[in-house]
Design an enzyme around this catalytic site. Structure first.
Site, PDB file in Angstrom:
ATOM      1  N   HIS A 197       0.835  -1.203   0.000  1.00 23.05           N
ATOM      2  CA  HIS A 197       0.000   0.000   0.000  1.00 23.05           C
ATOM      3  C   HIS A 197       0.865   1.247   0.000  1.00 23.05           C
ATOM      4  O   HIS A 197       0.602   2.213  -0.714  1.00 23.05           O
ATOM      5  CB  HIS A 197      -0.929   0.008   1.214  1.00 23.05           C
ATOM      6  CG  HIS A 197      -1.727  -1.257   1.324  1.00 23.05           C
ATOM      7  ND1 HIS A 197      -1.879  -1.961   2.475  1.00 23.05           N
ATOM      8  CD2 HIS A 197      -2.384  -1.970   0.379  1.00 23.05           C
ATOM      9  CE1 HIS A 197      -2.598  -3.034   2.261  1.00 23.05           C
ATOM     10  NE2 HIS A 197      -2.905  -3.076   0.991  1.00 23.05           N
ATOM     11  N   ASP A 229      -6.324   4.954   1.185  1.00 24.32           N
ATOM     12  CA  ASP A 229      -6.420   3.695   0.436  1.00 24.32           C
ATOM     13  C   ASP A 229      -7.639   2.902   0.915  1.00 24.32           C
ATOM     14  O   ASP A 229      -8.412   3.384   1.756  1.00 24.32           O
ATOM     15  CB  ASP A 229      -5.091   2.907   0.485  1.00 24.32           C
ATOM     16  CG  ASP A 229      -4.726   2.419   1.878  1.00 24.32           C
ATOM     17  OD1 ASP A 229      -5.642   2.184   2.687  1.00 24.32           O
ATOM     18  OD2 ASP A 229      -3.521   2.261   2.159  1.00 24.32           O
ATOM     19  N   ALA A 253      -5.194 -12.500  -0.077  1.00 24.31           N
ATOM     20  CA  ALA A 253      -5.897 -11.266  -0.493  1.00 24.31           C
ATOM     21  C   ALA A 253      -6.563 -11.471  -1.861  1.00 24.31           C
ATOM     22  O   ALA A 253      -7.112 -12.533  -2.128  1.00 24.31           O
ATOM     23  CB  ALA A 253      -4.935 -10.077  -0.459  1.00 24.31           C
ATOM     24  N   GLU A 254      -6.484 -10.468  -2.748  1.00 25.63           N
ATOM     25  CA  GLU A 254      -7.193 -10.570  -4.041  1.00 25.63           C
ATOM     26  C   GLU A 254      -6.291 -11.181  -5.125  1.00 25.63           C
ATOM     27  O   GLU A 254      -6.546 -11.060  -6.318  1.00 25.63           O
ATOM     28  CB  GLU A 254      -7.742  -9.187  -4.436  1.00 25.63           C
ATOM     29  CG  GLU A 254      -6.874  -8.260  -5.244  1.00 25.63           C
ATOM     30  CD  GLU A 254      -5.505  -7.895  -4.674  1.00 25.63           C
ATOM     31  OE1 GLU A 254      -5.020  -8.502  -3.697  1.00 25.63           O
ATOM     32  OE2 GLU A 254      -4.896  -6.980  -5.262  1.00 25.63           O
ATOM     33  N   GLN A 255      -5.208 -11.857  -4.698  1.00 30.48           N
ATOM     34  CA  GLN A 255      -4.192 -12.297  -5.673  1.00 30.48           C
ATOM     35  C   GLN A 255      -4.700 -13.353  -6.648  1.00 30.48           C
ATOM     36  O   GLN A 255      -4.241 -13.422  -7.792  1.00 30.48           O
ATOM     37  CB  GLN A 255      -2.942 -12.776  -4.911  1.00 30.48           C
ATOM     38  CG  GLN A 255      -2.255 -11.619  -4.193  1.00 30.48           C
ATOM     39  CD  GLN A 255      -1.442 -12.042  -2.984  1.00 30.48           C
ATOM     40  OE1 GLN A 255      -1.137 -13.214  -2.811  1.00 30.48           O
ATOM     41  NE2 GLN A 255      -1.088 -11.088  -2.139  1.00 30.48           N
TER      42      GLN A 255
HETATM   43  O1  LIG Z   1      11.811  -8.437  -2.065  1.00 28.98           O
HETATM   44  C1  LIG Z   1      10.979  -7.575  -2.351  1.00 28.98           C
HETATM   45  C2  LIG Z   1       9.587  -7.790  -2.247  1.00 28.98           C
HETATM   46  C3  LIG Z   1       8.735  -6.767  -2.604  1.00 28.98           C
HETATM   47  N1  LIG Z   1       9.229  -5.571  -3.032  1.00 28.98           N
HETATM   48  C4  LIG Z   1       8.302  -4.482  -3.413  1.00 28.98           C
HETATM   49  O2  LIG Z   1       7.190  -4.452  -2.538  1.00 28.98           O
HETATM   50  C5  LIG Z   1       6.007  -4.200  -3.255  1.00 28.98           C
HETATM   51  C6  LIG Z   1       5.068  -5.347  -2.985  1.00 28.98           C
HETATM   52  O3  LIG Z   1       3.792  -5.043  -3.476  1.00 28.98           O
HETATM   53  P1  LIG Z   1       2.840  -6.161  -4.097  1.00 28.98           P
HETATM   54  O4  LIG Z   1       3.520  -6.844  -5.179  1.00 28.98           O
HETATM   55  O5  LIG Z   1       1.560  -5.506  -4.465  1.00 28.98           O
HETATM   56  O6  LIG Z   1       2.666  -7.224  -2.976  1.00 28.98           O
HETATM   57  P2  LIG Z   1       2.078  -7.127  -1.465  1.00 28.98           P
HETATM   58  O7  LIG Z   1       2.975  -6.393  -0.618  1.00 28.98           O
HETATM   59  O8  LIG Z   1       1.738  -8.492  -1.094  1.00 28.98           O
HETATM   60  O9  LIG Z   1       0.727  -6.263  -1.706  1.00 28.98           O
HETATM   61  C7  LIG Z   1      -0.462  -6.094  -0.980  1.00 28.98           C
HETATM   62  O10 LIG Z   1      -1.080  -4.949  -1.619  1.00 28.98           O
HETATM   63  C8  LIG Z   1      -1.331  -5.108  -3.019  1.00 28.98           C
HETATM   64  C9  LIG Z   1      -1.876  -3.794  -3.546  1.00 28.98           C
HETATM   65  O11 LIG Z   1      -3.070  -3.464  -2.928  1.00 28.98           O
HETATM   66  C10 LIG Z   1      -2.293  -6.274  -3.250  1.00 28.98           C
HETATM   67  O12 LIG Z   1      -2.484  -6.465  -4.635  1.00 28.98           O
HETATM   68  C11 LIG Z   1      -1.719  -7.545  -2.621  1.00 28.98           C
HETATM   69  O13 LIG Z   1      -2.614  -8.622  -2.769  1.00 28.98           O
HETATM   70  C12 LIG Z   1      -1.425  -7.296  -1.151  1.00 28.98           C
HETATM   71  O14 LIG Z   1      -0.839  -8.446  -0.558  1.00 28.98           O
HETATM   72  C13 LIG Z   1       6.377  -4.092  -4.731  1.00 28.98           C
HETATM   73  O15 LIG Z   1       6.473  -2.741  -5.081  1.00 28.98           O
HETATM   74  C14 LIG Z   1       7.751  -4.750  -4.797  1.00 28.98           C
HETATM   75  O16 LIG Z   1       8.598  -4.199  -5.786  1.00 28.98           O
HETATM   76  C15 LIG Z   1      10.576  -5.358  -3.143  1.00 28.98           C
HETATM   77  O17 LIG Z   1      11.027  -4.273  -3.543  1.00 28.98           O
HETATM   78  N2  LIG Z   1      11.413  -6.372  -2.795  1.00 28.98           N
END
Ligand SMILES: O=c1ccn([C@@H]2O[C@H](COP(=O)(O)OP(=O)(O)O[C@H]3O[C@H](CO)[C@@H](O)[C@H](O)[C@H]3O)[C@@H](O)[C@H]2O)c(=O)[nH]1
Length: 480
Positions: free
Chosen positions: A18, A115, A387-389
């Site tokens: 987020h 959000d 989640a919504e994945q």
């Molecule tokens: O080793 C890592 C792992 C993650 N990231 C960053 O972290 C963010 C992760 O975001 P996302 O891929 O959306 O995963 P989640 O953190 O799991 O996101 C949550 O939020 C998203 C947006 O609402 C939802 O789609 C997901 O289901 C929910 O789990 C991204 O920008 C990645 O680039 C890194 O830089 N390095």
């Protein structure tokens, strides 16, 4: 800060998924639309440190980023409280901290942008006479489901829940039972009530921003804004403003990028399950053997296995660790030394995906990861966890055509090594149609965000409304 231009206050709920897109939205409002921006970040004791926050902030001098004092929700949750319920509770508890922080500001912001988990903050926006927007950090299809929830609640969804039939969302792709968003399944669970409440609250905002773009989800965006507007009576305008993803940061290069420099173009598959995803021990083993036997180069961001909760690492503070991954199969690291790199817990994802040597991504389909993959022209193996994945995986595979997914994930507990090997070889094939499709979308994303593009114009619309409100409030006599 001078009171000479519109000032947006953004509220991010805990979790990188987020925070990252909210910070990116803030950056766009400053650089393209002349705003002052303050980003308030809700925290719990263990969710985020100041240094991690600074690390994630794009151009820290552009944005005023404020960590709200941590909330303690320990007495309000149990060990079985799901991640989405926890987020809803945390955000409710953070509201008094947000109110105090706004009260302490010299000039009240013109607009509040929250959000999905921050929709209850609308009372604060009303109290301070601010415009109010929700920013959906996922896609339009998920937004459509959320807005449709209050209607769904009126009809008993026996077909979906009991008979496992597809859930119909007017004008949009139907949601198959195997891909469903768990909160819709159990009316007696707190998350059902919380999620439905979010769908109701969102309709009372001045607009909804969503991290997608016209070419990616034209039909769904049409259903949200078209004549029938999902059957809503007084529909709130929807603004597709994406894909907002972080720019690659200049600065010292990591070991991972140095390793990538030595690999051929499009030869490496990147494996990561987002900011908090975890696999079981058995699944970790199968993935290791699958990668090894695929005979393709890889970078794998590994976390210690956890048996029952695929979201177990979401609120863990530590991103870095020197732990040796002793849960990997015996000899795996030695055998794959020349082919792969195992990174513990956290990697510079956007930098990796934008490297020319990366040609595929095994992703949990968090929406930011999906967007980062698309804007870098990298096809995916969709491996949804929570989640919504599962919705995202279905859409990326069947509608957008940039991913493949396992046939066994919905039914079996573990995806086997042979299937993983086949999927890796398929997605890394240079002639695979999904590679060509994702490159087309990469260009379309660039167009949407450039000046005059659909997403740029959507955000301009929001900015113009804020500018008008700012001028009106400034001209209004004090106390009127
Ligand atoms: O080793 C890592 C792992 C993650 N990231 C960053 O972290 C963010 C992760 O975001 P996302 O891929 O959306 O995963 P989640 O953190 O799991 O996101 C949550 O939020 C998203 C947006 O609402 C939802 O789609 C997901 O289901 C929910 O789990 C991204 O920008 C990645 O680039 C890194 O830089 N390095």
């Amino acid at each position: 800060m001078q009171n000479t231009k519109p000032h947006a206050a953004l509220l991010a709920s805990p979790g990188m998924g987020h925070l990252i897109p909210v910070l990116e939205l803030g950056k766009r409002l400053v650089t393209n639309h002349g705003f002052n921006v303050t980003v308030f970040v809700a925290t719990t004791d263990n969710s985020l440190s100041k240094s991690q926050l600074i690390e994630q902030t794009p151009s820290p001098n552009l944005l005023n980023v404020v960590l709200l004092p941590p909330v303690d929700v320990s007495s309000l949750i149990t060990p079985t409280t799901g991640i989405l319920t926890q987020l809803a509770i945390m955000m409710r508890e953070a509201l008094p901290k947000l109110r105090s922080a706004i009260l302490a500001m010299k000039f009240c912001p013109t607009v509040l942008i929250v959000d999905l988990f921050g929709t209850e903050a609308m009372v604060i926006a009303d109290e301070f006479n601010m415009l109010k927007y929700v920013f959906i950090t996922s896609n339009a299809w998920f937004l459509a489901l959320t807005l449709h929830m209050p209607t769904l609640d009126k009809v008993v969804e026996d077909n979906h829940v009991k008979n496992q039939e597809a859930l119909l969302i007017p004008g949009c792709k139907s949601l198959e039972f195997d891909d469903t968003f768990e909160p819709v399944l159990d009316r007696n669970d707190q998350i059902y009530v919380e999620y439905k409440h979010m769908g109701v609250q969102m309709q009372k905002f001045d607009g909804i921003l969503v991290n997608t773009w016209q070419d990616l989800e034209g039909t769904t965006i049409g259903a949200l804004g078209g004549e029938k507007k999902l059957g809503r009576v007084a529909p709130v305008p929807v603004y597709p403003i994406g894909p907002l993803v972080r720019a690659v940061k200049p600065g010292p290069r990591s070991e991972v990028l140095d390793w990538l420099d030595m690999q051929p173009i499009d030869s490496v598959i990147y494996v990561s399950f987002g900011s908090g995803g975890t696999l079981s021990a058995k699944q970790t083993t199968e993935l290791a053997y699958g990668l090894e036997s695929s005979d393709r180069r890889f970078i794998w961001v590994v976390r210690p296995p956890i048996e029952t909760d695929s979201a177990a690492a979401v609120f863990k503070t530590s991103h870095r660790s020197d732990d040796s991954p002793d849960f990997l199969p015996d000899g795996f690291l030695t055998r794959t030394r020349k082919m792969g790199l195992v990174v513990s817990k956290w990697a510079p994802q956007n930098e990796i995906l934008s490297h020319p040597s990366v040609g595929g991504f095994i992703s949990h389909c968090g929406w930011n990861s999906a967007l980062e993959s698309i804007v870098n022209g990298v096809p995916m193996i969709a491996w949804p966890l929570y989640a919504e994945q599962k919705m995202n995986a279905a859409m990326l595979t069947e509608d957008v055509g940039v991913a493949i997914r396992s046939k066994s994930l919905p039914t079996k507990e573990v995806v086997g090594r042979e299937e993983i090997e086949t999927m890796v070889r398929t997605i890394m094939d240079k002639g695979d149609a999904r590679r060509a499709r994702v490159k087309t979308l990469k260009s379309s994303a660039e167009r949407a965000l450039s000046k005059g593009g659909s997403s740029y114009n959507s955000l301009s619309h929001v900015a113009n409304d804020s500018e008008t409100a700012f001028k009106y409030l400034k001209a209004k006599p004090q106390g009127a």
